[in-house]
Design a protein around this motif. Sequence first.
Motif, PDB file in Angstrom:
ATOM      1  N   ARG A 103       0.733  -1.374   0.142  1.00 32.89           N
ATOM      2  CA  ARG A 103       0.043   0.061   0.014  1.00 32.89           C
ATOM      3  C   ARG A 103       0.862   1.409   0.034  1.00 32.89           C
ATOM      4  O   ARG A 103       0.444   2.347  -0.486  1.00 32.89           O
ATOM      5  CB  ARG A 103      -1.013   0.072   1.142  1.00 32.89           C
ATOM      6  N   LEU A 104       2.108   1.328   0.544  1.00 32.04           N
ATOM      7  CA  LEU A 104       3.001   2.563   0.645  1.00 32.04           C
ATOM      8  C   LEU A 104       4.222   2.254  -0.408  1.00 32.04           C
ATOM      9  O   LEU A 104       4.872   1.254  -0.291  1.00 32.04           O
ATOM     10  CB  LEU A 104       3.451   2.811   1.956  1.00 32.04           C
ATOM     11  N   GLU A 105       4.162   3.152  -1.492  1.00 34.24           N
ATOM     12  CA  GLU A 105       5.308   3.103  -2.179  1.00 34.24           C
ATOM     13  C   GLU A 105       6.742   3.331  -1.457  1.00 34.24           C
ATOM     14  O   GLU A 105       7.746   2.697  -1.821  1.00 34.24           O
ATOM     15  CB  GLU A 105       5.296   4.141  -3.594  1.00 34.24           C
ATOM     16  N   ASN A 106       6.725   4.357  -0.968  1.00 37.66           N
ATOM     17  CA  ASN A 106       7.879   4.915  -0.218  1.00 37.66           C
ATOM     18  C   ASN A 106       7.842   5.358   1.148  1.00 37.66           C
ATOM     19  O   ASN A 106       7.171   6.609   1.327  1.00 37.66           O
ATOM     20  CB  ASN A 106       8.775   5.951  -1.055  1.00 37.66           C
ATOM     21  N   SER A 107       8.013   4.573   2.301  1.00 37.55           N
ATOM     22  CA  SER A 107       7.716   4.957   3.413  1.00 37.55           C
ATOM     23  C   SER A 107       8.554   6.061   4.053  1.00 37.55           C
ATOM     24  O   SER A 107       7.976   7.136   4.871  1.00 37.55           O
ATOM     25  CB  SER A 107       7.906   3.714   4.438  1.00 37.55           C
ATOM     26  N   HIS A 108       9.870   6.165   3.579  1.00 34.30           N
ATOM     27  CA  HIS A 108      10.636   7.307   4.007  1.00 34.30           C
ATOM     28  C   HIS A 108      10.058   8.827   3.508  1.00 34.30           C
ATOM     29  O   HIS A 108       9.640   9.723   4.379  1.00 34.30           O
ATOM     30  CB  HIS A 108      12.120   7.412   3.635  1.00 34.30           C
ATOM     31  N   GLU A 109       9.662   8.736   2.276  1.00 36.97           N
ATOM     32  CA  GLU A 109       8.997  10.021   2.061  1.00 36.97           C
ATOM     33  C   GLU A 109       7.925  10.405   2.618  1.00 36.97           C
ATOM     34  O   GLU A 109       7.282  11.571   2.798  1.00 36.97           O
ATOM     35  CB  GLU A 109       8.622  10.030   0.448  1.00 36.97           C
ATOM     36  N   GLN A 110       6.924   9.408   3.010  1.00 35.75           N
ATOM     37  CA  GLN A 110       5.784   9.620   3.617  1.00 35.75           C
ATOM     38  C   GLN A 110       5.938   9.977   5.125  1.00 35.75           C
ATOM     39  O   GLN A 110       5.310  11.008   5.446  1.00 35.75           O
ATOM     40  CB  GLN A 110       4.799   8.189   3.561  1.00 35.75           C
ATOM     41  N   ILE A 111       6.643   9.561   5.830  1.00 33.87           N
ATOM     42  CA  ILE A 111       7.083   9.841   7.196  1.00 33.87           C
ATOM     43  C   ILE A 111       7.819  11.404   7.027  1.00 33.87           C
ATOM     44  O   ILE A 111       7.245  12.427   7.753  1.00 33.87           O
ATOM     45  CB  ILE A 111       7.980   8.933   7.757  1.00 33.87           C
ATOM     46  N   THR A 112       8.489  11.502   5.999  1.00 35.14           N
ATOM     47  CA  THR A 112       9.076  12.974   5.884  1.00 35.14           C
ATOM     48  C   THR A 112       7.948  13.935   5.743  1.00 35.14           C
ATOM     49  O   THR A 112       8.122  14.964   6.439  1.00 35.14           O
ATOM     50  CB  THR A 112      10.211  12.818   4.942  1.00 35.14           C
ATOM     51  N   ALA A 113       7.291  13.848   4.735  1.00 33.71           N
ATOM     52  CA  ALA A 113       5.894  14.751   4.673  1.00 33.71           C
ATOM     53  C   ALA A 113       5.143  14.903   6.012  1.00 33.71           C
ATOM     54  O   ALA A 113       5.114  16.099   5.892  1.00 33.71           O
ATOM     55  CB  ALA A 113       5.163  14.019   3.471  1.00 33.71           C
TER      56      ALA A 113
END
Length: 313
Positions: A103-113
Amino acid sequence: MGFSPVLIALIFFGIIILFSGIFTVRQQSAALVERLGRFYGIRRSGLQFKIPIIDRIAGRVSLKVQQLDVNVETKTRDNVFVKLRVSVQYYILPEKIYDAFYRLENSHEQITAYVFDTVRAEVPKMKLDDVFERKDDIALAIRRELEESMNEYGYGIVKALVTDIDPDIEVKNAMNRINAAERTKLAAEYDGEAERIRIVAKARAEAESKRLQGQGIADQRREIARGLEESVEVLNKVGINSQEASALIVVTQHYDTLQSMGENANSNLIMMPNAPSAGADMLSQMTASFVTAQQLGEEMKQKNAANGSHNKG
């Protein structure tokens, strides 16, 4: 009977295919298996099997706690630009490995946002000093926001920490100058208080010294008076009356003083009068003074007695 090269090649190829269906999964990790392009299952740590060619390992995920450092620059309520470093510790929930992978392509970018969004929503409400004092509140707000959003995607948040707050260099220099001025002011206050204590202590010491000095002078005079009284009594016993005895004592002290002055060759003290006849003059003047004082005393006694008799009549 020997094997043909074709058969040998087929057997070798079959062994390779068979072994391709065996794989291992490391501790604290998981592997996701797809069958013909569709999710089939999750394999945990240990020795695992899959159907060669039909099944494939779509990916592997770590179940360990991971850390992501995010640097955010924003502005405080008093218009000071400040850089914050936020460290987010997170992990994949074991029961939601599918969601975390698919469901999540890039967890790092999501958390950073989410970190950027939360920091830039919270810090502009605070002054610079409040940012330093309430960094734990900022961290709690970040963790709360991440938990609400990332749990849906299969990620758990262990902790969010504001590990560094770095204002603009000019602001830091100004803060250092303010701090130095405050410490200088405090040092001056302590110095002033110490000086006040020294002055009070010195004044008390001088007052005590004066008191003891006065007490010593009083004791000295008392002893001198007692000695003079004893001297008069001795002279009275040899037929010298009180007036003559007092005059003799004064003349004797006069000559004793002259003798003491003469023993010190460097003395600049001058006694007035210092003529050879000064002693005789002083004696005659004192005798006349005593006689006059005695006469005045007798006249006052007679006058008081007469006034008393007149008042009775």
